[in-house]
Design a protein around this motif. Structure first.
Motif, short mmCIF file in Angstrom:
data_model
loop_
_atom_site.label_atom_id
_atom_site.label_comp_id
_atom_site.label_asym_id
_atom_site.label_seq_id
_atom_site.Cartn_x
_atom_site.Cartn_y
_atom_site.Cartn_z
N ASN A 1 0.84 -1.21 0.00
CA ASN A 1 0.00 0.00 0.00
C ASN A 1 0.87 1.25 0.00
OD1 ASN A 1 0.98 0.19 2.59
ND2 ASN A 1 -1.01 0.17 3.61
N SER A 2 2.09 1.14 -0.49
CA SER A 2 3.09 2.19 -0.58
C SER A 2 3.94 2.26 0.68
CB SER A 2 2.47 3.57 -0.87
OG SER A 2 3.46 4.57 -0.93
N ARG A 3 3.32 2.35 1.85
CA ARG A 3 4.10 2.38 3.09
C ARG A 3 4.52 0.97 3.51
NH1 ARG A 3 4.00 2.35 8.69
NH2 ARG A 3 1.87 1.55 8.82
N LEU A 4 3.61 0.03 3.40
CA LEU A 4 3.86 -1.36 3.78
C LEU A 4 3.93 -2.23 2.53
CD1 LEU A 4 1.35 -1.77 6.76
CD2 LEU A 4 3.79 -1.19 6.89
N GLY A 5 4.89 -3.13 2.51
CA GLY A 5 4.99 -4.08 1.43
C GLY A 5 5.14 -5.49 1.98
N ALA A 6 4.72 -6.47 1.20
CA ALA A 6 4.86 -7.86 1.63
C ALA A 6 5.05 -8.75 0.41
CB ALA A 6 3.64 -8.31 2.43
N MET A 7 5.83 -9.81 0.59
CA MET A 7 6.00 -10.85 -0.41
C MET A 7 5.41 -12.14 0.15
SD MET A 7 7.51 -9.47 -3.07
CE MET A 7 8.33 -10.76 -4.01
N VAL A 8 4.43 -12.68 -0.57
CA VAL A 8 3.67 -13.83 -0.08
C VAL A 8 4.16 -15.09 -0.80
CG1 VAL A 8 1.38 -14.80 0.25
CG2 VAL A 8 1.70 -12.31 0.29
N PHE A 9 4.63 -16.08 -0.04
CA PHE A 9 5.20 -17.28 -0.61
C PHE A 9 4.16 -18.37 -0.88
CE2 PHE A 9 8.85 -15.05 0.70
CZ PHE A 9 9.98 -15.65 0.16
N GLY A 10 3.15 -18.50 -0.04
CA GLY A 10 2.08 -19.45 -0.28
C GLY A 10 2.40 -20.89 0.05
N ASP A 11 3.34 -21.15 0.93
CA ASP A 11 3.66 -22.52 1.32
C ASP A 11 2.60 -23.03 2.29
OD1 ASP A 11 4.84 -24.74 2.94
OD2 ASP A 11 6.57 -24.36 1.64
N PRO A 12 1.95 -24.16 2.01
CA PRO A 12 0.89 -24.64 2.91
C PRO A 12 1.38 -24.92 4.32
CG PRO A 12 0.70 -25.71 0.77
CD PRO A 12 2.01 -24.96 0.77
N ALA A 13 2.53 -25.54 4.47
CA ALA A 13 3.00 -25.93 5.80
C ALA A 13 3.78 -24.81 6.49
CB ALA A 13 3.88 -27.17 5.70
N ASN A 14 4.53 -24.03 5.72
CA ASN A 14 5.39 -23.01 6.32
C ASN A 14 5.28 -21.71 5.52
OD1 ASN A 14 6.93 -24.67 8.41
ND2 ASN A 14 7.32 -25.84 6.53
N GLU A 15 4.18 -21.03 5.75
CA GLU A 15 3.95 -19.78 5.03
C GLU A 15 4.91 -18.70 5.53
OE1 GLU A 15 3.33 -17.86 2.58
OE2 GLU A 15 1.13 -17.97 2.54
N GLU A 16 5.49 -17.99 4.56
CA GLU A 16 6.28 -16.81 4.88
C GLU A 16 5.67 -15.60 4.19
OE1 GLU A 16 10.77 -14.82 4.53
OE2 GLU A 16 10.41 -16.85 3.74
N ILE A 17 5.47 -14.55 4.96
CA ILE A 17 5.03 -13.27 4.41
C ILE A 17 6.12 -12.27 4.79
CG2 ILE A 17 3.24 -11.51 4.40
CD1 ILE A 17 1.27 -13.72 5.28
N GLN A 18 7.02 -12.02 3.86
CA GLN A 18 8.16 -11.14 4.14
C GLN A 18 7.67 -9.69 4.08
OE1 GLN A 18 10.27 -9.34 1.35
NE2 GLN A 18 10.92 -8.22 3.18
N LEU A 19 8.06 -8.89 5.08
CA LEU A 19 7.46 -7.58 5.31
C LEU A 19 8.46 -6.44 5.14
CD1 LEU A 19 5.51 -8.63 8.51
CD2 LEU A 19 4.45 -8.08 6.30
N ASN A 20 7.95 -5.34 4.61
CA ASN A 20 8.74 -4.11 4.50
C ASN A 20 7.92 -2.92 4.97
OD1 ASN A 20 9.98 -5.73 1.85
ND2 ASN A 20 11.48 -4.51 2.98
#
Length: 826
Positions: free
Chosen positions: A48-67
């Motif tokens: 949303n410009s201030r916050l960013g995220a990269m969504v991996f979509g792993d069923p067992a070990n989801e990572e949502i990397q944040l900025n």
């Protein structure tokens, strides 16, 4: 042979009726995959410009990397060195005496590649960390689907485990300024997982308390600057059913029916010289408001605010069976397949990225937009302003995202303050200046040493965006607000220009043609490079025109005009090329990724195929010598150049090169990653934005005194429609074409005034508004063309005139707020 008579008129329609709209088939705008992301370049970006995220979509070990956009290393302060003015003056004398190697050696000594003690070469943009969700037993799954819906700015993942369907919906809210994750299960009490936060930052602490998970940290230290950005991230789970258990540094969800996760991040950053904010208060205040809003309302508000921008432009380039394949496969097969929908998706993905990384009131999009998982990313993910930052904003005006330009303008205001130190201390000049890099702290000194960094032109290029915004929107209040930025840039060049050794031209020295060299041993420092001359030509013209429009600084404008008249003309060299340097030093074997002297072709528009056919051919020859395949951003720039050369097929070929998997992780083999992010490689976002603007440039151009409709349509895209593109003078344009020929055209005017169209010869437009054959120059002031000098040609040159298509120019008058529809026959 009798030439067809053009019968032209227009039907004035109401705002909500359009045959082009009726024909527009909105295509599915989704990136989708049948497996989780195996690495970062396969994850899906939301922001949303201030916050960013990269969504991996792993069923067992989801990572949502944040900025968060203000988490940078370092602290407030400039990087302008002391006592360098005399050495800069000495470099100038050495260059005038023909001692280029000595000048380069002195530049390297004055600004060493190793960061000098007490200075910095810019601070890196840094990750916040990652939200991690661990689901026991979800390693074995079926029916996996992962997607990024760029029409709604939502990422989704779904899969099944032992007959139970699990779904995740994730977005970075434009309305509520948090990242929201919704997790559901088709089975009651089906959600059990742990929630964790991780970060690579050394200074951090993670606490699970009061049904919240919080991470407190401080940005990293680099060179001589201590990291002083304090940040605070907080995760709040809201459960429907089940239990929430607090563990040491994690939270555990047991047997829930549905879970919402709200992620809020705050920092102490107020502005480039102020770190007195309270990150905890900020994050908690945002979170407290967000959790009170019903999820369906939060999602609806987010989509509504996002679509206010995104829905302004629609592009339909046709369909093919390739669209049923996953996005990664489509990228791998694009060169060998017919996939017009991927071109349209890639175009809209660029608009999605700009909306998601550059909202008013925030920071400009950096080298990676807002998405970065490292503490020390490639090139620090700073603002590189010898092409990359500017390229990020090429789509802003033409693809109807003018508001997204605002963060860049705000940064320019800051730089016009911090840049006074650079102008004064390094050049003994008035006004303001910067070199080829800056960061969150708005540094303006040399970065990366005396080879890469001895280029005092970054502010000149950035300031063009102010003038172009005015040309597109006609806002005199905006022009008045930023007038001093334009004036300060002009004063700097007035003071530092000096006569060349012939006494005929005014040139800038020392400088360079960005990152390129003309002599063995990495000698690049020079005087009067072609790009510098082109940039100063634009800086001076922009100021003179702004001065006239606002009725200010008449005497100064006269002095600027005198200096403008003494700038060197462009030159055609011995290889029939557009010269890169003041003397004819180009090599036909040079394959450098920067072709900076073609700034005059695009984005500047100083070179026109219709006005300057020999210069245009010389520019084309320079392009041919350099070749097609290069870094991602370079190929993105080349799409725009070939569009300006009116060669749609070659522009499309560069799109094919761009939409191909990258060749390795480093080097010069650019391309596109499976998540459609640009590969330099590694990832840089500028290639996405450059290619998006290039696609727009193939469909409409408005730089040469007219609006050229379908100037570079490739054979591969014979049928299509586009609505909502913007052109200079406050016009918007809707176009439909079939079998390569224009069929419908709509022009909407927000400012009124003359509308001049360049159309293929023989087109007949029907309607009721009288149109006349164009005479002389366009009377619409937004389309005035700054005349260039006749180019100089080498005695060895035998350059040909560029072949141009047969076209006609037609005028009709418009009224502000009205739109004009034309139906095309032949």
């Amino acid at each position: 042979m009798t030439r067809p008579i053009l019968k032209v008129a227009a039907i004035l329609l109401t705002m909500n009726v359009s045959t082009v709209d009726l024909l527009m088939a909105q295509q599915t705008l989704k990136l989708f995959y049948d497996k989780p992301a195996a690495e970062w370049n396969e994850a899906l970006p939301i922001g949303n410009s201030r916050l960013g995220a990269m969504v991996f979509g792993d069923p067992a070990n989801e990572e949502i990397q944040l900025n968060e956009e203000t988490i940078w290393a370092g602290e407030p302060g400039n990087n302008v060195p002391k006592n360098t003015h005399d050495n800069i003056a000495k470099m100038r004398r050495l260059l005038a005496d023909g001692k280029a190697r000595e000048a380069q050696a002195l530049s390297n000594e004055t600004f060493p590649r190793q960061v000098p003690e007490g200075l910095d070469y810019g601070m890196p943009y840094q990750t916040f960390g990652s939200l991690r969700l661990n689901f026991l037993g979800h390693d074995h799954y079926t029916d996996f689907h992962r997607e990024l819906d760029i029409e709604n700015a939502v990422a989704r993942t779904s899969y099944s485990v032992e007959g139970v369907k699990f779904e995740r919906e994730i977005f970075a809210s434009f309305a509520d300024d948090v990242v929201i994750v919704k997790l559901t299960s088709s089975k009651k009490k089906g959600l059990s997982f742990t929630i964790g936060l991780t970060t690579p930052h050394i200074k951090h602490n993670i606490v699970a308390k009061d049904r919240l998970l919080a991470l407190t940290g401080t940005s990293g230290s680099v060179d001589s600057k201590i990291g002083k950005v304090d940040f605070y991230g907080i995760v709040k789970p809201v459960l429907k059913g089940g239990q929430l258990i607090e563990n040491l540094g994690t939270l555990e969800v047991k047997d829930a029916d549905e879970v919402l996760l709200y992620v809020s991040i705050g920092t102490n950053f107020n502005r480039y010289n102020d770190l007195t904010g309270n990150p905890v208060q900020r994050a908690r205040h945002i979170l407290d408001k967000a959790v009170k809003i019903k999820y369906t309302n939060a999602l609806s508000s987010h989509i509504k605010k996002y679509q206010r921008f995104f829905n302004r432009v629609e592009l339909d380039l046709g369909t093919s069976n390739q669209s049923h394949k996953t996005t990664d496969i489509r990228v791998r097969e694009f060169v060998q397949s017919h996939d017009p929908q991927l071109v349209a998706l890639y175009f809209q993905f660029g608009r999605y990225l700009l909306i998601s990384s550059s909202q008013p009131g925030g920071q400009p999009a950096n080298l990676q937009g807002i998405w970065n998982d490292k503490l020390s990313p490639p090139w620090d993910s700073k603002y590189t302003v010898n092409i990359n930052t500017e390229m990020n904003y090429w789509p802003a005006e033409v693809t109807n995202l003018s508001e997204m330009h605002e963060p860049l303008f705000s940064m320019l205001k800051d730089l016009s303050v911090t840049g006074r130190e650079s102008a004064r201390e390094m050049y003994n000049a008035r006004g303001w200046n910067m070199h080829h890099n800056t960061d969150l702290w708005r540094i303006t000194g040399v970065v990366d040493g005396g080879y890469y960094g001895m280029w005092p032109m970054g502010g000149a290029w950035l300031s063009q965006h102010l003038w172009q915004h005015y040309l597109y929107n006609g806002d005199k209040d905006f022009l008045k607000e930023y007038y001093d930025v334009l004036k300060g840039k002009t004063l700097f060049y007035l003071d530092v220009l000096h006569e060349d050794q012939t006494g005929k031209w005014l040139v800038l020295s020392p400088s360079m043609s960005p990152e390129n060299s003309y002599m063995a041993g990495s000698v690049g420092v020079s005087a009067g490079t072609t790009m510098d001359n082109q940039l100063i030509f634009d800086v001076f013209h922009n100021f003179v025109n702004a001065s006239k429009i606002l009725g200010m600084d008449t005497e100064l404008a006269d002095s600027v005009q005198d200096a403008l008249n003494r700038l060197p003309p462009m030159q055609i060299g011995q290889h029939n090329q557009l010269q890169e340097w003041l003397t004819d030093l180009d090599s036909k074997e040079d394959k450098h990724r920067h072709i900076s002297h073609l700034y005059g072709l695009y984005p500047a528009g100083q070179i026109s195929p219709f006005r300057h056919p020999e210069l245009t051919q010389a520019a084309k020859n320079s392009m041919l010598y350099r070749g097609d395949k290069s870094t991602g951003w370079s190929m993105g720039w080349k799409v725009n150049w070939w569009a300006r050369l009116l060669d749609g097929n070659q522009a499309y070929k560069l799109i094919q090169d761009q939409l191909s998997p990258p060749e390795g992780e480093t080097g010069q083999g650019g391309g596109t990653y499976p998540n459609l992010l640009d590969a330099h490689p590694p990832f840089q976002i500028d290639g996405n934005f450059g290619c998006t603007s290039g696609i727009a440039e193939m469909l409409v151009q408005s730089y040469d005194g007219n609006i050229f409709i379908l100037p570079a349509l490739p054979d591969a895209l014979p049928d299509g429609k586009v609505t909502g593109l913007r052109v200079r003078g406050g016009f918007s344009v809707d176009i439909a074409w079939k079998q390569g020929m224009l069929t419908q055209l709509r022009i909407k005017s927000t400012l009124g005034g003359n509308c001049r169209l360049r159309l293929a010869k023989g087109i007949v437009l029907s309607g009721s508004t009288s149109v006349s054959k164009a005479q002389l120059e366009n009377p619409n002031s937004f389309y005035s063309v700054n005349a260039i000098k006749e180019p100089l040609k080498s005695a060895k040159s035998s350059v040909k005139r560029y072949e141009i298509p047969d076209t006609d120019l037609w005028d009709f008058n418009t009224e502000a707020g009205k739109q004009y529809n034309f139906v095309v026959t032949r």
